[in-house]
Design an enzyme around this catalytic site. Structure first.
Site, short mmCIF file in Angstrom:
data_model
loop_
_atom_site.label_atom_id
_atom_site.label_comp_id
_atom_site.label_asym_id
_atom_site.label_seq_id
_atom_site.Cartn_x
_atom_site.Cartn_y
_atom_site.Cartn_z
N GLU A 221 -11.18 -8.50 3.70
CA GLU A 221 -12.57 -8.90 3.48
C GLU A 221 -12.87 -10.30 4.04
OE1 GLU A 221 -10.19 -8.09 1.45
OE2 GLU A 221 -10.38 -8.88 -0.57
N THR B 265 0.81 -1.21 0.00
CA THR B 265 0.00 0.00 0.00
C THR B 265 0.85 1.27 0.00
OG1 THR B 265 -1.66 -1.24 1.23
CG2 THR B 265 -1.88 1.16 1.25
N SER C 173 -0.84 -12.68 3.47
CA SER C 173 -1.75 -12.05 2.51
C SER C 173 -2.12 -13.03 1.42
CB SER C 173 -1.12 -10.80 1.90
OG SER C 173 -1.08 -9.76 2.85
N GLY D 132 -3.92 -10.84 6.17
CA GLY D 132 -3.82 -9.69 5.26
C GLY D 132 -4.87 -9.62 4.17
N LYS E 46 2.99 -12.17 8.25
CA LYS E 46 1.89 -11.40 7.69
C LYS E 46 1.43 -12.19 6.49
CE LYS E 46 1.09 -7.24 4.97
NZ LYS E 46 -0.09 -7.87 4.45
N TYR F 110 6.59 -11.55 5.26
CA TYR F 110 5.39 -11.04 4.58
C TYR F 110 5.11 -11.96 3.39
CZ TYR F 110 2.63 -7.40 2.00
OH TYR F 110 1.67 -6.70 1.30
N VAL G 297 -3.04 -7.08 9.21
CA VAL G 297 -2.39 -5.94 8.56
C VAL G 297 -3.13 -5.70 7.26
CG1 VAL G 297 -0.24 -4.99 7.65
CG2 VAL G 297 -0.15 -6.84 9.33
#
Ligand SMILES: CC(=O)N[C@H](C=O)[C@@H](O)[C@H](O)[C@H](O)CO
Ligand SMILES: CC(=O)C(=O)O
Length: 310
Positions: free
Chosen positions: A202, A52, A175, A199, A173, A143, A216
């Site tokens: 939704e 981001t 995602s 991560g 993390k 990550y 996160v």
């Protein structure tokens, strides 16, 4: 060893890097941005220079300055500031890791190198270990973002025996939507004080059930308050309220995904909701269209999102 600081938990906003219309970093709004997160969204942890934050689109010098600005402005206001220091060059990544330690960040995170890629777990660990070793006093987070890096090594596999290789390893993390992989990470390391940070905003409720200790994400910049309501409902085992919150969040995210959602759109939404100008993204990203912004404005109004209380 990493300092036995309290475990990173709850919501962590993946910060946007504010920019001017000319594409330079707009440091002047970072103080305001910290206050907004803490006071309006109830979010006290941040993840800087990640996806981001367009971390990989910034120069090393810019990344250092951005990290420093967040640490400085966040002092005595934020709980934890984690700096993403992943880069294609090990040297750059190490430089950023050392820098994060020097400025007093609370942790570092690293993605898998994504151009010349590690082809198996051991090679990836070797890379991560060299970065972590450059900041031996800082908690280290991996990550995992396979859709963006193209490195599909499962997190569960990576975590197996990781603390022997990377003594500062403190969490993940995650995602990705593979809840089998995520669940197995939690299941196999429960006894350790790792942070399992989900991560995919939704789907956070499903990950909470699977043992996530925090999250996160980009949407916690502006949906932090709503998501905190979900965490609180979950905590008191009020699953029907938690689900209502998740659905409320999903309605919004689903709407923007259908319009085309990414970092540029996150910048536009945050500008709208917070009133703090985030500016355009940097190339190769392109500014969100006026049509997108108009649509989102109308949707926020119709969902009554910011005051949604269930
Ligand atoms: C790929 C990416 O940027 N994921 C973000 C963080 O991990 C999320 O916060 C998403 O932006 C969010 O879940 C909406 O899809
Ligand atoms: C979402 C997230 O964690 C990032 O922007 O890196």
């Amino acid at each position: 060893m990493a300092s036995p600081k309290k475990r990173l938990q709850g919501l962590v906003a993946a910060t946007i890097t504010p920019m001017t219309e000319h594409g330079e970093i707009n440091f002047s709004v970072i103080g305001q941005y910290v206050d907004y997160l803490v006071e309006k969204q109830g979010v006290k942890n941040i993840f800087v220079n990640g996806t981001t934050g367009e971390g990989l689109s910034l120069s090393v010098s810019e990344r250092r300055q951005v990290a420093e600005a967040w640490v400085t402005k966040g002092r005595n206001k934020l709980d934890q500031v984690v700096i993403h220091v992943g880069a294609l060059s090990l040297k750059e990544s190490q430089e950023l890791a050392r820098h994060a330690a020097e400025i007093g960040a609370d942790g570092i995170a690293v993605i898998a190198p994504f151009f010349l890629k590690p082809w198996n777990k051991d090679v990836l660990i070797n890379f991560l270990r060299e970065v972590a070793a450059a900041a031996p006093a800082l908690p280290f987070y991996y990550y995992h973002v396979p859709a963006l890096t193209g490195v599909k090594i499962r997190a569960e596999e990576l975590l197996d025996g990781i603390q022997e290789k990377i003594p500062t390893f403190q969490g993940l993390k995650f995602s990705d939507t593979d809840l089998l992989d995520f669940g197995q990470c939690v299941d196999q390391h429960r006894q350790r004080q790792f942070a399992f940070l989900f991560g995919v905003d939704e789907q956070l409720l499903s990950a909470l059930v699977m043992g996530a200790t925090g999250a996160v994400g980009s949407t916690y910049n502006y949906l932090g308050k709503k998501t905190n309501q979900m965490l609180e409902a979950f905590e008191r085992k009020d699953f029907s309220s938690a689900l209502n919150c998740q659905f409320c969040i999903q309605r919004f995210i689903n709407f923007v995904i259908k319009l085309g959602f990414g970092v540029s759109q996150t910048k536009a939404i945050m500008t709208l909701v917070s009133g703090i100008p985030m500016g355009p993204p940097r190339l190769p990203l392109q500014k969100a269209s006026r049509e997108f912004t108009d649509n989102v404005k109308a949707k926020l109004k119709s969902l009554d999102f910011l005051s949604c209380t269930d």
